[in-house]
Write an enzyme that holds these catalytic residues in place. Sequence first.
Site, PDB file in Angstrom:
ATOM      1  N   GLY A  63      10.297 -35.260  86.252  1.00 39.10           N
ATOM      2  CA  GLY A  63      11.142 -36.423  86.466  1.00 39.10           C
ATOM      3  C   GLY A  63      12.272 -36.594  85.471  1.00 39.10           C
ATOM      4  O   GLY A  63      12.668 -37.721  85.181  1.00 39.10           O
ATOM      5  N   ARG A 111       8.682 -31.964  98.515  1.00 33.09           N
ATOM      6  CA  ARG A 111       8.144 -31.915  99.883  1.00 33.09           C
ATOM      7  C   ARG A 111       9.289 -31.951 100.891  1.00 33.09           C
ATOM      8  O   ARG A 111      10.255 -32.710 100.709  1.00 33.09           O
ATOM      9  CB  ARG A 111       7.205 -33.106 100.150  1.00 33.09           C
ATOM     10  CG  ARG A 111       6.068 -33.265  99.172  1.00 33.09           C
ATOM     11  CD  ARG A 111       5.178 -32.059  99.060  1.00 33.09           C
ATOM     12  NE  ARG A 111       4.476 -31.758 100.311  1.00 33.09           N
ATOM     13  CZ  ARG A 111       3.764 -30.631 100.487  1.00 33.09           C
ATOM     14  NH1 ARG A 111       3.727 -29.721  99.538  1.00 33.09           N
ATOM     15  NH2 ARG A 111       3.139 -30.405 101.621  1.00 33.09           N
ATOM     16  N   HIS A 148      20.325 -31.132  94.250  1.00 37.51           N
ATOM     17  CA  HIS A 148      19.915 -29.754  94.523  1.00 37.51           C
ATOM     18  C   HIS A 148      20.575 -28.856  93.486  1.00 37.51           C
ATOM     19  O   HIS A 148      21.788 -28.970  93.253  1.00 37.51           O
ATOM     20  CB  HIS A 148      20.333 -29.346  95.944  1.00 37.51           C
ATOM     21  CG  HIS A 148      19.948 -27.957  96.296  1.00 37.51           C
ATOM     22  ND1 HIS A 148      18.664 -27.594  96.608  1.00 37.51           N
ATOM     23  CD2 HIS A 148      20.684 -26.817  96.362  1.00 37.51           C
ATOM     24  CE1 HIS A 148      18.624 -26.294  96.865  1.00 37.51           C
ATOM     25  NE2 HIS A 148      19.835 -25.799  96.726  1.00 37.51           N
ATOM     26  N   THR A 157      20.100 -35.523 105.125  1.00 37.53           N
ATOM     27  CA  THR A 157      20.096 -35.595 106.594  1.00 37.53           C
ATOM     28  C   THR A 157      18.977 -34.659 107.076  1.00 37.53           C
ATOM     29  O   THR A 157      18.287 -34.052 106.274  1.00 37.53           O
ATOM     30  CB  THR A 157      21.432 -35.071 107.173  1.00 37.53           C
ATOM     31  OG1 THR A 157      21.553 -33.675 106.809  1.00 37.53           O
ATOM     32  CG2 THR A 157      22.620 -35.854 106.618  1.00 37.53           C
ATOM     33  N   LEU A 163      18.185 -29.340 106.022  1.00 40.44           N
ATOM     34  CA  LEU A 163      17.722 -29.117 104.643  1.00 40.44           C
ATOM     35  C   LEU A 163      18.891 -28.806 103.719  1.00 40.44           C
ATOM     36  O   LEU A 163      19.673 -27.880 103.967  1.00 40.44           O
ATOM     37  CB  LEU A 163      16.724 -27.957 104.603  1.00 40.44           C
ATOM     38  CG  LEU A 163      16.189 -27.634 103.205  1.00 40.44           C
ATOM     39  CD1 LEU A 163      15.283 -28.751 102.695  1.00 40.44           C
ATOM     40  CD2 LEU A 163      15.467 -26.287 103.190  1.00 40.44           C
ATOM     41  N   ASP A 164      19.042 -29.626 102.667  1.00 40.46           N
ATOM     42  CA  ASP A 164      20.104 -29.413 101.657  1.00 40.46           C
ATOM     43  C   ASP A 164      21.474 -29.325 102.324  1.00 40.46           C
ATOM     44  O   ASP A 164      22.355 -28.597 101.868  1.00 40.46           O
ATOM     45  CB  ASP A 164      19.831 -28.118 100.862  1.00 40.46           C
ATOM     46  CG  ASP A 164      18.508 -28.180 100.123  1.00 40.46           C
ATOM     47  OD1 ASP A 164      17.880 -27.120  99.937  1.00 40.46           O
ATOM     48  OD2 ASP A 164      18.090 -29.299  99.763  1.00 40.46           O
TER      49      ASP A 164
HETATM   50  C1  GRF Z   1      15.796 -29.796  88.798  1.00 45.28           C
HETATM   51  O1  GRF Z   1      16.377 -28.517  88.673  1.00 45.28           O
HETATM   52  C2  GRF Z   1      16.338 -30.435  90.053  1.00 45.28           C
HETATM   53  O2  GRF Z   1      17.637 -29.986  90.384  1.00 45.28           O
HETATM   54  C3  GRF Z   1      15.372 -29.982  91.096  1.00 45.28           C
HETATM   55  O3  GRF Z   1      14.101 -30.053  90.451  1.00 45.28           O
HETATM   56  C4  GRF Z   1      14.293 -29.667  89.067  1.00 45.28           C
HETATM   57  C5  GRF Z   1      13.432 -30.509  88.161  1.00 45.28           C
HETATM   58  O4  GRF Z   1      13.884 -31.810  88.284  1.00 45.28           O
HETATM   59  N1  GRF Z   1      15.448 -30.837  92.257  1.00 45.28           N
HETATM   60  P1  GRF Z   1      13.204 -33.008  87.406  1.00 45.28           P
HETATM   61  O5  GRF Z   1      13.209 -32.584  85.954  1.00 45.28           O
HETATM   62  O6  GRF Z   1      11.788 -33.186  87.912  1.00 45.28           O
HETATM   63  O7  GRF Z   1      14.089 -34.181  87.655  1.00 45.28           O
END
Ligand code: GRF
Length: 198
Positions: free
Chosen positions: A13, A92, A110, A142, A145-146
């Site tokens: 996080g 997920r 992303h 949307t 995906l990505d």
């Molecule tokens: C990051 O590289 C983010 O871009 C991807 O998950 C990785 C870890 O994110 N979605 P976080 O440290 O859990 O925010």
Amino acid sequence: MKKRVAILISGGGSNMEALLQDMELDHPAAPVLVLANTPDAGGLAKAEKRGIATACVDHRPFKGDRSAFEAALGAELEKAAPDIICLAGFMRILTPEFIARWQGKMLNIHPSILPLFRGLHTHQRALEAGMAVHGCTVHEVTGELDGGPILGQAVIPVMAGDTAEDLAARLLPMEHRLYPAVLRRFTVGEREKVTLFP
Ligand code: GRF
């Protein structure tokens, strides 16, 4: 009245924390929930330390029953009644039906310069493609995906000898700048793209 933000996580996080930290300043939005799909998500403790409500809907007991998992996830979100949902390291895949319920209110970060390298292992793929630059994208979520409308991107150089870990480490601080900058603008309806360089 501040906009209500829910943040979905699966891991440490760090992007969630960057968003929470920015919303502790003078900000048009406020966090109402941090929601994880696993009790092991380190971000839950970080959110609790900041006094933010947390919840967890562990996806494992649902054994691949995606709609049952999403019904439970959705129930937690409906309770929090967010105006905006930020996916932040949320791992997920969400169904188009779930996304449709929150269409126009859900953002994701992303770790690539979309539309390049959708999906997983983006750093390794960028290296294998011989990219001179790499980066991250915040986009609206949307059913593709990505693939949603891009709201902001940050760019980093690829250095000789970089490993995927080097790129991830160089990119993360840029993610932590980009996501808060985009959320501030998204909250007040601004859609002009944010572009960040090191
Ligand atoms: C990051 O590289 C983010 O871009 C991807 O998950 C990785 C870890 O994110 N979605 P976080 O440290 O859990 O925010």
